[in-house]
Scaffold this active site. Structure first.
Site, PDB file in Angstrom:
ATOM      1  N   SER A 133       0.783  -1.237   0.000  1.00 38.83           N
ATOM      2  CA  SER A 133       0.000   0.000   0.000  1.00 38.83           C
ATOM      3  C   SER A 133       0.814   1.286   0.000  1.00 38.83           C
ATOM      4  O   SER A 133       0.237   2.368  -0.149  1.00 38.83           O
ATOM      5  CB  SER A 133      -0.962   0.010   1.188  1.00 38.83           C
ATOM      6  OG  SER A 133      -2.124  -0.727   0.886  1.00 38.83           O
ATOM      7  N   LYS A 136       0.308   3.827  -2.751  1.00 42.30           N
ATOM      8  CA  LYS A 136      -0.705   4.880  -2.707  1.00 42.30           C
ATOM      9  C   LYS A 136      -0.081   6.269  -2.666  1.00 42.30           C
ATOM     10  O   LYS A 136      -0.714   7.261  -3.047  1.00 42.30           O
ATOM     11  CB  LYS A 136      -1.633   4.676  -1.504  1.00 42.30           C
ATOM     12  CG  LYS A 136      -2.559   3.459  -1.623  1.00 42.30           C
ATOM     13  CD  LYS A 136      -3.494   3.371  -0.426  1.00 42.30           C
ATOM     14  CE  LYS A 136      -4.533   2.254  -0.568  1.00 42.30           C
ATOM     15  NZ  LYS A 136      -3.976   0.919  -0.348  1.00 42.30           N
ATOM     16  N   SER A 313      -5.799   3.871   4.295  1.00 41.62           N
ATOM     17  CA  SER A 313      -5.341   2.936   3.261  1.00 41.62           C
ATOM     18  C   SER A 313      -6.539   2.411   2.465  1.00 41.62           C
ATOM     19  O   SER A 313      -6.741   1.207   2.313  1.00 41.62           O
ATOM     20  CB  SER A 313      -4.554   1.765   3.870  1.00 41.62           C
ATOM     21  OG  SER A 313      -3.744   1.155   2.877  1.00 41.62           O
TER      22      SER A 313
END
Length: 475
Positions: A133, A136, A313
């Site tokens: 993640s 991102k 997230s």
């Protein structure tokens, strides 16, 4: 205390969640997230009169509220001879921590002084690895660079091709909700859209319609390559409440199989509640080219979407922002088009994208590849006063021990609690952490750690937290 230089204040407000004044902060974006509200309150407390919990002393500045101890110390002015921790000092601390077997078999690291671009520590920083993640950060940077922090995504209702028909047209708004009160602040509202549509129809003498829905803005596969997953709904241009069947706003939960159809059916129900008869079930339809909207609802500004995505997230927001980046580039709003558009937009920011791949926007795809050098480069760009549009990349990062995915990490008595902001990344065997911190000398540092091959995920996370805490406390 003397005023800091302009660039120091800009960087400091980004990482510390502060701003020079309420007016400056208000211009930075919406106040729908916890971090934004904290920034607004802090800015208000800097006025001479203070706020409800900040009483000014006679002839002096406001005092901090006793109930709100300092969190995220800001960048401050430093003497000319205060250079902070030398690379050798960081290497002496980070080297042994990076060698911890709990981190797995492969690891990369980068620490950079955001003001000067000076590399303070690196190890395997040019090796492209699966970021989970932390990708991102790249998704957010590309979207903000392509569209700007004030951009809003439209969901509209237009007349249909035939008499007595209307079409609900999706624009890809990930904040769209069918709930009476938005659970996550400002954003697109089907309730408001239905009210405005009903008003427009009644003004035109219409009380019965057939409803179609158009989600054709996004193309390609709606399913992520990993298949059905509780962390992400099918990716369509018309999805309300992220396809969640319950009242949750974040975290994994089984999602609807038909986000677009469910959204259209919810909209039909809202129209009926407002005196408009909807005949039959909503069906897929194409909005006529050039049709003028009967009603429109707007998403949360992009700055707020980025903050929400990074703090929680949020995979659904991430995939939406990747597609919005593709649309801005004139590419197909699909996984493939987004991959190309994100890479090109990041390259335009001057960061090194060698060896990288952005197979998705969320980091769920193991085919994603980034380097720690790329991540610290993007974080440094977000702190650069020449790129104010990227500021939400920093203000959206969770605060260690306080918010989002870092609420329980580096918490409590950790020396880094409240001092650093970072994006987490976790897949089986993959653990990562990238963010910013103000070091003891007042420098804003960007750091990134990528690891792979760990047998014990929680142990790897503890190892990453020790690395981040060392960056925060080494002087």
């Amino acid at each position: 205390m003397p005023l800091a230089k302009t660039w120091q204040l800009i960087a400091g407000s980004a990482v510390a969640g502060l701003a020079l004044s309420a007016a400056v902060v208000s211009a930075a974006g919406p106040w729908d997230s916890g971090q934004r509200k904290a920034e607004r309150d802090k800015a208000a407390s800097w006025s001479r009169t203070g706020g409800a919990d900040h009483a000014a002393t006679p002839g002096g500045p406001p005092q901090a509220a006793p109930s709100a101890p300092g969190v995220l110390a800001g960048v401050g002015p430093r003497p000319a001879d205060a250079v902070g921790a030398a690379p050798d000092a960081l290497a002496g601390v980070l080297g042994p921590l990076l060698a911890d077997p709990a981190l797995g078999t492969v690891r990369g690291a980068s620490v950079v002084d955001t003001a000067t671009g000076r590399v303070l520590f690196e190890s395997g920083s040019s090796e492209a690895m699966t970021p989970a993640s932390t990708v991102k950060i790249a998704t957010a940077s590309a979207a903000l660079a392509a569209l700007g922090p004030e951009h809003r995504i439209r969901t509209t209702v237009t007349p249909g091709a035939g008499p007595g028909t209307i079409v609900l047209v999706g624009g890809g708004d990930p904040s769209l909700t069918a709930r009476k009160k938005s659970p996550a602040g400002s954003g697109g509202s089907l309730v408001a859209l239905a009210a405005d549509t009903a008003q427009a129809l009644k003004a035109a003498g219409t009380d019965t319609v057939a409803l179609g829905y158009d989600d054709s803005l996004y193309t390609g596969a709606v399913r992520h390559p990993i298949g059905r997953n509780d962390n992400l709904a099918p990716v369509t241009a018309l999805t309300a409440d992220e396809g969640r069947p319950d009242d949750s706003t974040s975290g994994p939960v089984a999602r609807t199989e038909d986000p677009s159809g469910d959204t259209a059916r919810a909209f039909a129900g809202l129209l009926r509640d407002r005196g408009i008869k909807v005949t039959g079930d909503p069906a897929k339809a194409q909005a006529p080219a050039g049709a003028q909207p009967l009603a429109t609802t707007l998403s949360t500004p992009l700055a707020g979407l980025v903050e929400r995505m990074l703090t929680n997230s949020d995979n659904d927001i991430a995939e939406a922002l990747a597609r919005q980046t593709a649309l801005a580039a004139g590419a197909a709003a699909a996984f493939e088009g987004a991959e190309k558009a994100v890479a090109e937009k990041l390259a335009s920011l001057g960061v090194d994208v060698t060896g990288t791949r952005f197979a998705d926007g969320s980091g769920l795809n193991r085919a994603d590849k980034v380097t720690t050098r790329l991540l610290t480069g993007l974080l440094a760009a977000a702190a650069d006063p020449r790129h104010p549009e990227l500021r939400p990349v920093l203000t959206g990062l969770p605060v260690a021990g306080f918010t989002g995915t870092l609420r329980t990490r580096n918490a409590g008595t950790s020396p880094a609690a409240g001092l650093l902001r970072a994006k987490t990344g976790t897949l089986t065997g993959v653990n990562s952490l990238a963010g910013t911190v103000v070091d003891p000398s007042g420098r804003l540092l960007a750091f990134a750690f990528l690891t792979a091959g760990a047998a014990d995920g929680p142990a790897a996370e503890k190892g990453l937290d020790k690395l981040a805490a060392a960056v925060a406390t080494t002087s």
